[in-house]
Design a protein around this motif. Structure first.
Motif, PDB file in Angstrom:
ATOM      1  N   LYS A  74       0.835  -1.017  -0.083  1.00 51.64           N
ATOM      2  CA  LYS A  74      -0.068   0.056  -0.108  1.00 51.64           C
ATOM      3  C   LYS A  74       0.799   1.166  -0.048  1.00 51.64           C
ATOM      4  N   ASN A  75       1.959   1.355   0.753  1.00 51.19           N
ATOM      5  CA  ASN A  75       2.683   2.324   0.980  1.00 51.19           C
ATOM      6  C   ASN A  75       3.608   2.406  -0.567  1.00 51.19           C
ATOM      7  N   ASN A  76       3.959   1.635  -1.077  1.00 51.78           N
ATOM      8  CA  ASN A  76       4.471   1.656  -2.254  1.00 51.78           C
ATOM      9  C   ASN A  76       3.648   2.336  -3.721  1.00 51.78           C
ATOM     10  N   ALA A  77       2.319   1.784  -3.429  1.00 55.88           N
ATOM     11  CA  ALA A  77       1.298   2.055  -4.278  1.00 55.88           C
ATOM     12  C   ALA A  77       1.126   3.508  -4.074  1.00 55.88           C
ATOM     13  N   HIS A  78       0.837   3.985  -2.979  1.00 60.13           N
ATOM     14  CA  HIS A  78       0.659   5.335  -2.500  1.00 60.13           C
ATOM     15  C   HIS A  78       1.770   6.248  -3.012  1.00 60.13           C
ATOM     16  N   LEU A  79       3.031   5.426  -2.783  1.00 57.95           N
ATOM     17  CA  LEU A  79       4.343   6.499  -3.174  1.00 57.95           C
ATOM     18  C   LEU A  79       4.221   6.660  -4.852  1.00 57.95           C
ATOM     19  N   LEU A  80       3.880   5.572  -5.699  1.00 59.77           N
ATOM     20  CA  LEU A  80       3.679   5.706  -6.934  1.00 59.77           C
ATOM     21  C   LEU A  80       2.666   6.681  -7.494  1.00 59.77           C
ATOM     22  N   ILE A  81       1.552   6.461  -6.753  1.00 56.97           N
ATOM     23  CA  ILE A  81       0.405   7.689  -7.137  1.00 56.97           C
ATOM     24  C   ILE A  81       1.196   8.886  -6.890  1.00 56.97           C
ATOM     25  N   ILE A  82       1.802   9.272  -6.002  1.00 59.40           N
ATOM     26  CA  ILE A  82       2.267  10.808  -5.704  1.00 59.40           C
ATOM     27  C   ILE A  82       3.225  11.027  -6.649  1.00 59.40           C
ATOM     28  N   VAL A  83       4.333  10.070  -7.039  1.00 58.82           N
ATOM     29  CA  VAL A  83       5.530  10.343  -7.800  1.00 58.82           C
ATOM     30  C   VAL A  83       5.293  10.368  -9.217  1.00 58.82           C
ATOM     31  N   ILE A  84       4.479   9.555  -9.542  1.00 55.27           N
ATOM     32  CA  ILE A  84       4.363   9.302 -11.128  1.00 55.27           C
ATOM     33  C   ILE A  84       4.065  10.417 -11.850  1.00 55.27           C
ATOM     34  N   PRO A  85       2.742  11.093 -11.585  1.00 59.71           N
ATOM     35  CA  PRO A  85       2.392  12.359 -12.171  1.00 59.71           C
ATOM     36  C   PRO A  85       3.455  13.314 -12.441  1.00 59.71           C
ATOM     37  N   PRO A  86       4.086  13.798 -11.265  1.00 61.14           N
ATOM     38  CA  PRO A  86       5.140  14.930 -11.612  1.00 61.14           C
ATOM     39  C   PRO A  86       6.211  14.460 -12.630  1.00 61.14           C
ATOM     40  N   VAL A  87       6.271  13.130 -12.345  1.00 63.11           N
ATOM     41  CA  VAL A  87       7.604  12.662 -13.327  1.00 63.11           C
ATOM     42  C   VAL A  87       7.073  12.573 -14.427  1.00 63.11           C
ATOM     43  N   THR A  88       6.033  12.202 -14.973  1.00 57.40           N
ATOM     44  CA  THR A  88       5.312  12.165 -16.282  1.00 57.40           C
ATOM     45  C   THR A  88       5.433  13.673 -16.936  1.00 57.40           C
ATOM     46  N   ILE A  89       4.936  14.593 -16.063  1.00 56.95           N
ATOM     47  CA  ILE A  89       4.901  15.772 -16.677  1.00 56.95           C
ATOM     48  C   ILE A  89       6.274  16.532 -16.778  1.00 56.95           C
ATOM     49  N   VAL A  90       7.259  16.368 -16.136  1.00 54.70           N
ATOM     50  CA  VAL A  90       8.518  16.588 -16.361  1.00 54.70           C
ATOM     51  C   VAL A  90       9.351  16.028 -17.648  1.00 54.70           C
ATOM     52  N   VAL A  91       9.093  14.656 -17.676  1.00 52.43           N
ATOM     53  CA  VAL A  91       9.539  13.815 -18.944  1.00 52.43           C
ATOM     54  C   VAL A  91       8.937  14.451 -19.980  1.00 52.43           C
ATOM     55  N   LEU A  92       7.481  14.627 -20.152  1.00 51.23           N
ATOM     56  CA  LEU A  92       6.984  15.123 -21.146  1.00 51.23           C
ATOM     57  C   LEU A  92       7.293  16.366 -21.677  1.00 51.23           C
ATOM     58  N   SER A  93       7.619  17.460 -20.692  1.00 50.72           N
ATOM     59  CA  SER A  93       7.742  18.870 -20.985  1.00 50.72           C
ATOM     60  C   SER A  93       9.531  18.700 -21.586  1.00 50.72           C
ATOM     61  N   PHE A  94      10.134  17.874 -21.057  1.00 58.18           N
ATOM     62  CA  PHE A  94      11.661  18.144 -21.506  1.00 58.18           C
ATOM     63  C   PHE A  94      11.453  17.360 -22.998  1.00 58.18           C
ATOM     64  N   PHE A  95      10.535  16.408 -23.385  1.00 55.54           N
ATOM     65  CA  PHE A  95      10.543  15.760 -24.715  1.00 55.54           C
ATOM     66  C   PHE A  95      10.105  16.929 -25.704  1.00 55.54           C
ATOM     67  N   PHE A  96       8.978  17.587 -25.358  1.00 55.57           N
ATOM     68  CA  PHE A  96       8.558  18.591 -26.059  1.00 55.57           C
ATOM     69  C   PHE A  96       9.384  19.768 -26.305  1.00 55.57           C
ATOM     70  N   PHE A  97      10.202  20.282 -25.254  1.00 59.20           N
ATOM     71  CA  PHE A  97      11.262  21.231 -25.290  1.00 59.20           C
ATOM     72  C   PHE A  97      12.120  20.801 -26.354  1.00 59.20           C
ATOM     73  N   MET A  98      12.570  19.550 -26.154  1.00 61.13           N
ATOM     74  CA  MET A  98      13.905  19.051 -26.976  1.00 61.13           C
ATOM     75  C   MET A  98      13.183  18.879 -28.582  1.00 61.13           C
ATOM     76  N   VAL A  99      11.988  18.398 -28.862  1.00 57.57           N
ATOM     77  CA  VAL A  99      11.453  18.509 -30.072  1.00 57.57           C
ATOM     78  C   VAL A  99      11.511  19.973 -30.615  1.00 57.57           C
ATOM     79  N   THR A 100      10.728  20.958 -29.971  1.00 53.84           N
ATOM     80  CA  THR A 100      10.854  22.270 -30.495  1.00 53.84           C
ATOM     81  C   THR A 100      12.012  22.986 -30.781  1.00 53.84           C
ATOM     82  N   LEU A 101      13.142  22.534 -29.856  1.00 51.29           N
ATOM     83  CA  LEU A 101      14.398  22.946 -30.051  1.00 51.29           C
ATOM     84  C   LEU A 101      15.035  22.649 -31.228  1.00 51.29           C
ATOM     85  N   LEU A 102      15.015  21.251 -31.390  1.00 51.40           N
ATOM     86  CA  LEU A 102      15.565  20.664 -32.832  1.00 51.40           C
ATOM     87  C   LEU A 102      14.743  21.386 -33.959  1.00 51.40           C
ATOM     88  N   LYS A 103      13.465  21.440 -33.901  1.00 54.96           N
ATOM     89  CA  LYS A 103      12.634  22.051 -35.189  1.00 54.96           C
ATOM     90  C   LYS A 103      13.473  23.343 -35.289  1.00 54.96           C
TER      91      LYS A 103
END
Length: 233
Positions: A153-182
């Protein structure tokens, strides 16, 4: 069935052993029913060395005030109807060398220190709801399911807390790199097109000194390569 005299618990050093086993005594001790729960006032008998209450009809949990019986050597509560968890204060009884809690209804994790480090000094048989808090149990009880479940339960709760911000950071970095390369690609293409617009055939002739052999750096049956210097304006 007789009542136990209340005077038996009035002193703290009147006796060193109390054996009330194998009976169906009723009545009151310090305003508690003897046939019910262990009276908390029993904890006042700090000089008690032996307490034998086996084969009775006592129930409820073991009172925390019994943790004051620091001098006790033998404690037998077997063959009753006690419930709840085994008290942790039993671990601190340094003189206790025999503990029998068998055939009750205790549940939850078994304490791990003190007398509970010796399987020959502790009897827990008949308490089917007991479990071990570690992977190795000298008493043969299964591992507490709540321990594993809590970790999950603690691990699942931790994943619920951590995954959304990490996903946002990764996607933001990806779009930034795509924009920069373009942007870089567009800039390179623009410069290349701009350069091609400014270079004419006449400019090439001048840059290579009208394809002078001096400017030739290599040649083959398919063509020749010249070096030239352009002056772009």
């Amino acid at each position: 069935m007789d009542q136990i005299p209340i005077q038996i618990l009035n002193g703290t050093s009147l006796y060193v052993s109390l054996d009330l086993s194998n009976n169906l005594l009723t009545g009151y001790i310090s305003f508690n029913k003897f046939s019910g729960e262990i009276p908390s006032s029993l904890g006042q008998c700090v000089s008690l060395l032996s307490l034998d209450l086996k084969h009775n009809m006592l129930n409820g949990s073991i009172p925390q005030l019994l943790g004051q019986l620091k001098s006790i050597v033998l404690l037998d509560l077997s063959q009753n109807m006690f419930v709840g968890q085994i008290p942790e204060f039993l671990v601190n009884f340094s003189f206790l060398n025999q503990l029998d809690l068998s055939n009750n209804y205790f549940e939850g994790p078994i304490p791990t220190g003190g007398i509970f480090q010796s399987s020959s000094a502790v009897i827990l048989d008949g308490n089917t709801r007991l479990c071990s808090s570690s992977s190795y149990s000298i008493f043969g009880f299964p591992i507490c399911p709540t321990t594993t479940l809590a970790k999950r339960k603690n691990n699942a709760h931790l994943l619920i807390i951590v995954i959304p911000p990490v996903t946002i950071v990764v996607l933001s970095f990806f779009f930034f790199m795509v924009t920069l390369l373009k942007g870089k690609q567009a800039h390179t293409t623009s410069c290349y097109k701009e350069t091609m617009k400014k270079v004419s055939y006449v400019d090439i002739l001048k840059a290579t000194n009208w394809f002078s052999p001096v400017n030739k750096i290599s040649s083959s049956h398919t063509g020749s390569i010249y070096i030239g210097r352009f002056s772009l304006k």
